[in-house]
Write a protein that holds these residues in place. Structure first.
Motif, short mmCIF file in Angstrom:
data_model
loop_
_atom_site.label_atom_id
_atom_site.label_comp_id
_atom_site.label_asym_id
_atom_site.label_seq_id
_atom_site.Cartn_x
_atom_site.Cartn_y
_atom_site.Cartn_z
N THR A 263 0.86 -0.93 -0.06
CA THR A 263 0.11 0.37 0.21
C THR A 263 0.81 1.33 -0.03
N ALA A 264 0.37 2.35 0.04
CA ALA A 264 1.00 3.61 -0.24
C ALA A 264 2.27 3.73 1.05
N SER A 265 1.49 3.16 2.28
CA SER A 265 2.58 3.32 3.81
C SER A 265 3.23 1.99 3.95
N GLY A 266 3.75 1.14 2.97
CA GLY A 266 4.28 0.33 2.72
C GLY A 266 4.00 -1.15 2.08
N SER A 267 4.44 -2.24 2.83
CA SER A 267 4.48 -3.55 2.41
C SER A 267 4.73 -4.36 3.70
N THR A 268 3.20 -5.31 3.74
CA THR A 268 2.99 -6.49 4.07
C THR A 268 3.33 -7.57 3.89
N ARG A 269 4.09 -8.41 4.99
CA ARG A 269 4.32 -10.06 4.05
C ARG A 269 3.12 -10.56 4.88
N VAL A 270 2.61 -11.42 3.99
CA VAL A 270 1.47 -12.29 3.84
C VAL A 270 1.52 -13.22 4.14
N ALA A 271 1.02 -14.50 4.66
CA ALA A 271 0.66 -15.78 4.56
C ALA A 271 -0.12 -16.02 3.29
N ALA A 272 -0.88 -15.02 3.58
CA ALA A 272 -2.48 -16.03 1.83
C ALA A 272 -2.94 -14.15 1.55
N VAL A 273 -3.28 -14.17 0.35
CA VAL A 273 -4.04 -12.66 -0.03
C VAL A 273 -5.38 -13.71 -0.32
N VAL A 274 -6.76 -12.73 0.17
CA VAL A 274 -7.54 -12.98 -0.82
C VAL A 274 -8.26 -12.14 -0.94
N ALA A 275 -8.19 -11.89 -2.52
CA ALA A 275 -8.16 -10.86 -3.27
C ALA A 275 -10.08 -10.58 -3.52
N THR A 276 -10.79 -9.61 -3.27
CA THR A 276 -12.25 -9.34 -3.79
C THR A 276 -12.07 -8.34 -4.34
N VAL A 277 -11.33 -7.73 -4.90
CA VAL A 277 -11.63 -6.44 -5.83
C VAL A 277 -12.04 -7.36 -6.73
N ASN A 278 -13.02 -5.54 -8.31
CA ASN A 278 -12.88 -6.97 -9.49
C ASN A 278 -11.73 -7.47 -10.00
N PRO A 279 -11.98 -7.67 -11.00
CA PRO A 279 -10.82 -8.50 -12.32
C PRO A 279 -10.19 -8.16 -12.07
N TRP A 280 -10.50 -6.62 -13.20
CA TRP A 280 -9.76 -5.28 -14.00
C TRP A 280 -8.88 -4.55 -13.26
N SER A 281 -8.73 -4.67 -11.89
CA SER A 281 -8.64 -3.95 -10.37
C SER A 281 -8.05 -4.99 -10.00
N TYR A 282 -8.22 -6.34 -10.29
CA TYR A 282 -7.12 -7.46 -9.55
C TYR A 282 -5.62 -6.99 -10.44
N LEU A 283 -5.96 -7.32 -11.83
CA LEU A 283 -4.94 -7.58 -12.60
C LEU A 283 -4.37 -5.92 -12.60
N ARG A 284 -4.23 -5.21 -11.90
CA ARG A 284 -3.71 -4.12 -12.26
C ARG A 284 -2.52 -4.35 -10.66
N LEU A 285 -2.89 -5.00 -10.36
CA LEU A 285 -2.19 -5.31 -8.95
C LEU A 285 -1.36 -6.21 -8.64
N ALA A 286 -1.66 -7.67 -9.74
CA ALA A 286 -1.24 -8.71 -9.46
C ALA A 286 -0.26 -8.17 -10.34
N GLY A 287 -0.26 -7.62 -11.69
CA GLY A 287 0.52 -7.08 -12.64
C GLY A 287 0.63 -8.44 -13.39
N PRO A 288 2.31 -9.07 -13.76
CA PRO A 288 2.00 -10.30 -15.31
C PRO A 288 2.26 -11.07 -14.37
N THR A 289 1.52 -11.55 -13.23
CA THR A 289 1.76 -12.83 -12.90
C THR A 289 0.27 -13.59 -12.41
#
Length: 444
Positions: A263-289
């Protein structure tokens, strides 16, 4: 040392990205399973589009996902409602107004519906309707396994299941086959109300009419009086607080990587992610993966969002028109939430009335080929749309997805169920334990 199948829970939190219904459902369930959960929400409140006044329909069907969510995250639903003076009460039947000026009040109860339709349409048409809804009941039993109560992958959509649900038959084709103008309008309305074109939406979407006949219609009350359904969002937010979910409002996520949320305030190490944003927003966040999802979403479009208007109407003018909607119902509700559905040539206008002191609250939902809204889900453009929606398991390691664009659909109850599926997969990935309802050894 032999693998027991149960792994030690990570010290890092599970990140839930997005605070709409699916995100809140997943966060509450994961926290109940003793995961440390951090929920990131870009807005200043939880609930997404559903928390906006009037957006969550005040008369609804299928309350079971709400009951299951509260039971699996702490205090049972009815007990939680009672604690705050709320209750679920039966809602009266909707009254449908058709283009030819006729009207029909359609009971949800099977026997009452048969009697009403026999009287209004005659026995042959009422019989065709009853038989169609019986067939849709059978389709529903198949659909439940395809993204609602079970994970849905391409391998699950076998030729036998395609035939069973009638995947290649559209709502429009089904409406033509019913051979009755009012029955056809009822069928077409199911596609408009999920933000899709009936000519491109698969006919199994009309199973919503069979669900209403089976599970009835409900309204939320407080101290015996109807209240907006959005108060359910507040109850769910309170459940997150009770379960110790760390909610970070006004903190939009800017990047998702394996084991890391930024996020704008920095990075957070996480054990897992549940992404509940719309798919177009998710693709912007996940990049080339996410190359597969990126390729598939080129062929998808956001759903058409309902235009929603809320007005307080005094008793003196309560028989007026719906504030510029172009339709007039002339109905006044006393003591219950009423619903008037106006079937128009290019969509549906729904008027809800919630009694209030000296008048009522009038909520209008206009459904048609209106503005696209990514938060409202994905619009059907062909049968292939189903498999172009984001799968539960993302290509990015450690990420699962759940949203209005999940394969279970964009109904509010479907989003709650998508959040539940995300919980099952995430918990199993982190601990090795299967907490799905199909595991009879689980004791919630």
């Amino acid at each position: 040392m032999p693998d027991t199948g149960v792994h030690r829970m990570s010290d890092d939190p599970v990140a839930v990205v997005g605070g709409s219904l699916a995100g809140m459902a997943a966060a509450a369930r994961l926290a109940k399973q003793r995961h440390r959960v951090v929920l990131f929400e870009a807005a200043d409140r939880l609930g997404g589009r559903w928390v906006e006044p009037g957006v969550l329909p005040p008369a609804f069907t299928l309350p079971a996902p709400w009951r299951d969510l509260f039971r699996k995250s702490g205090r049972a639903f009815d007990a939680e409602l009672a604690r705050t003076g709320h209750a679920l009460a039966p809602a009266p039947p909707a009254t449908h107004h058709f283009a030819d000026g006729s009207a029909l009040t359609l009971p949800a109860d099977r026997g009452q519906q048969w009697a009403a339709l026999t009287d209004a349409w005659g026995r042959p048409a009422a019989t065709r309707w009853r038989d169609l809804l019986d067939d849709l009941d059978d389709r529903w039993q198949v659909l439940r396994r395809l993204g609602l109560e079970h994970e849905f992958t391409a391998a699950d959509l076998t030729p036998q299941r395609r035939r069973a649900v009638g995947l290649n038959q559209t709502v429009q084709q089904l409406a033509r086959q019913i051979d009755h103008p009012q029955a056809a309008a009822l069928l077409l309305s199911t596609a408009w109300r999920i933000g899709s074109d009936p000519a491109r939406t698969p006919g199994f979407i009309t199973a919503r009419l069979a669900l209403e006949r089976t599970f009835g219609r409900w309204q939320l009350t407080r101290d015996g009086a109807p209240v907006p359904a959005a108060e359910l969002i507040a109850l769910l937010a309170a459940r997150l607080e009770l379960r110790g979910v760390e909610v970070r409002l006004t903190e939009p996520v800017t990047g998702i990587e394996p084991g890391l949320v930024t996020t704008a305030s920095g990075s957070t190490r996480v054990a897992a992610v549940v992404a509940t944003v719309n798919p177009w927003s998710y693709l912007r966040l996940a990049g080339p993966t996410e190359p597969t999802l990126r390729r598939r979403t080129r062929w998808t479009r956001p759903a058409w969002a309902a235009s929603v208007r809320v007005r307080n109407v005094s008793q003196e003018v309560s028989t007026g028109s719906a504030g510029g909607s172009g339709v007039t119902s002339g109905e006044v509700s006393t003591g219950s939430t009423s619903e008037a559905v106006h079937h128009l040539p290019d969509g549906v206008m729904v008027e809800y009335r919630i009694p209030a002191s000296g008048g009522h609250t009038l909520i209008t939902h206009g459904h048609g080929a209106g503005p696209e809204d990514a938060s409202a889900g994905t619009r059907w453009t062909s049968p292939r749309t189903w498999l172009r929606l984001p799968p539960l398991r993302a290509e990015t390691p450690g990420v699962v997805t759940a949203s209005a664009s999940s394969r279970g659909g964009n109904d509010p109850w479907a989003q709650l169920l998508s959040g539940a599926l995300a919980t099952y997969v995430t918990h199993e990935n982190l601990t090795g334990a299967d907490i799905r309802p199909t595991n009879k050894a689980v004791r919630p």
